[in-house]
Design an enzyme around this catalytic site. Structure first.
Site, short mmCIF file in Angstrom:
data_model
loop_
_atom_site.label_atom_id
_atom_site.label_comp_id
_atom_site.label_asym_id
_atom_site.label_seq_id
_atom_site.Cartn_x
_atom_site.Cartn_y
_atom_site.Cartn_z
N ASP A 1 0.83 -1.21 0.00
CA ASP A 1 0.00 0.00 0.00
C ASP A 1 0.87 1.26 0.00
OD1 ASP A 1 -2.54 1.47 0.30
OD2 ASP A 1 -1.77 1.93 2.30
N ASN B 1 -2.71 -10.92 -4.05
CA ASN B 1 -2.60 -12.37 -4.21
C ASN B 1 -1.26 -12.81 -3.62
OD1 ASN B 1 -5.05 -12.84 -5.65
ND2 ASN B 1 -4.08 -12.00 -7.49
N LYS C 1 -9.75 8.49 -11.01
CA LYS C 1 -9.29 7.16 -10.64
C LYS C 1 -7.88 6.88 -11.18
CE LYS C 1 -13.97 5.16 -10.69
NZ LYS C 1 -14.82 4.10 -11.29
#
Length: 254
Positions: free
Chosen positions: A163, A185, A209
């Site tokens: 992150d 994952n 975005k």
């Protein structure tokens, strides 16, 4: 996650504006909202606790910085904008309804989560940014206090560094952002106290975005430990320029 984003923004945006790698020596102390002073220590510079692999990778990327193709991003314990007298304005610009709930006294004691461990025990990392390729590479060495299953990193510690890395990529590409989605994952467990490379790439910008992907690999890039995709959203684009200026001008006093 806004706190982490604002902290990462200072080093990245300041480095991009100046067009050169930041100084490698610690600067003067910074002033908090209270009268307390803290040491201005760049934790992205070599420490005795860094392993041989981490130091070697740091030197290799610093060599790449010499021609300006890569930029070394500094990292401090405290959120830089927090020292500014205008920080309440910064908070109110994005969260007007929540700004009154923030405890200013406690805020003055805030420390960046990934820099809140003693040297060598938690998160040791350094990031490098390539503007032409919209990439960030993070060299990460996790300490023994990040253990999950005995002998391996905790999945949450890996998620934190993912992150932090993709978030920095989104910030230097789009301004102040927040994480909207992070999909990870886990393919293989990562041995405790090892060094890994977190490679992130800006994939697309769609209005507000930003989509960023990354993978976590061994130092020799032969083992793929983790893959992730993320979605970030710009906050209040109409106020973005004002907030960027606040971040850019929040350097410590001479």
């Amino acid at each position: 996650m806004l706190g982490r984003c604002a902290a990462r923004a200072l080093g990245a945006l300041r480095g991009l504006r100046e067009g050169a790698p930041p100084a490698r020596s610690p600067g003067p102390s910074r002033r908090l909202l209270s009268s307390e002073k803290v040491s201005e220590k760049d934790h992205s510079l070599p420490k005795p606790c860094w392993s041989k692999d981490m130091r070697l990778l740091f030197d290799q990327f610093m060599k790449k910085c010499e021609d300006g193709s890569w930029i070394h991003l500094p990292s401090y314990e405290e959120i830089a904008t927090q020292r500014s007298q205008d920080f309440p304005t910064f908070i109110h610009a994005y969260f007007p309804t929540a700004s009154e709930l923030i405890n200013q006294e406690k805020l003055s004691q805030g420390r960046l989560f990934t820099r809140s461990f003693e040297d060598g025990l938690g998160f040791e990392y350094v990031m490098f940014y390539n503007d032409a390729e919209k990439r960030i590479v993070c060299v990460f060495q996790g300490g023994p206090h990040l253990q999950g299953m005995p002998g391996f990193f905790h999945g949450g510690a890996i998620a934190t560094m993912i992150d932090a890395t993709v978030g920095m990529n989104a910030i230097v590409s789009g301004g102040i952002v927040m994480t909207a989605n992070l999909n990870i994952n886990f393919k293989r467990p990562i041995p405790l106290c090892s060094v890994v490379l977190i490679n992130s790439q800006l994939d697309k910008i769609e209005g507000r975005k930003l989509l960023v992907s990354c993978n976590v690999q061994s130092v020799d890039e032969k083992i793929l430990y983790t893959e992730a995709t993320s979605l970030f959203v710009k906050l209040n684009p109409e106020k973005e320029c004002d907030v960027k200026e606040l971040v850019l001008n929040s350097a410590p006093p001479a």
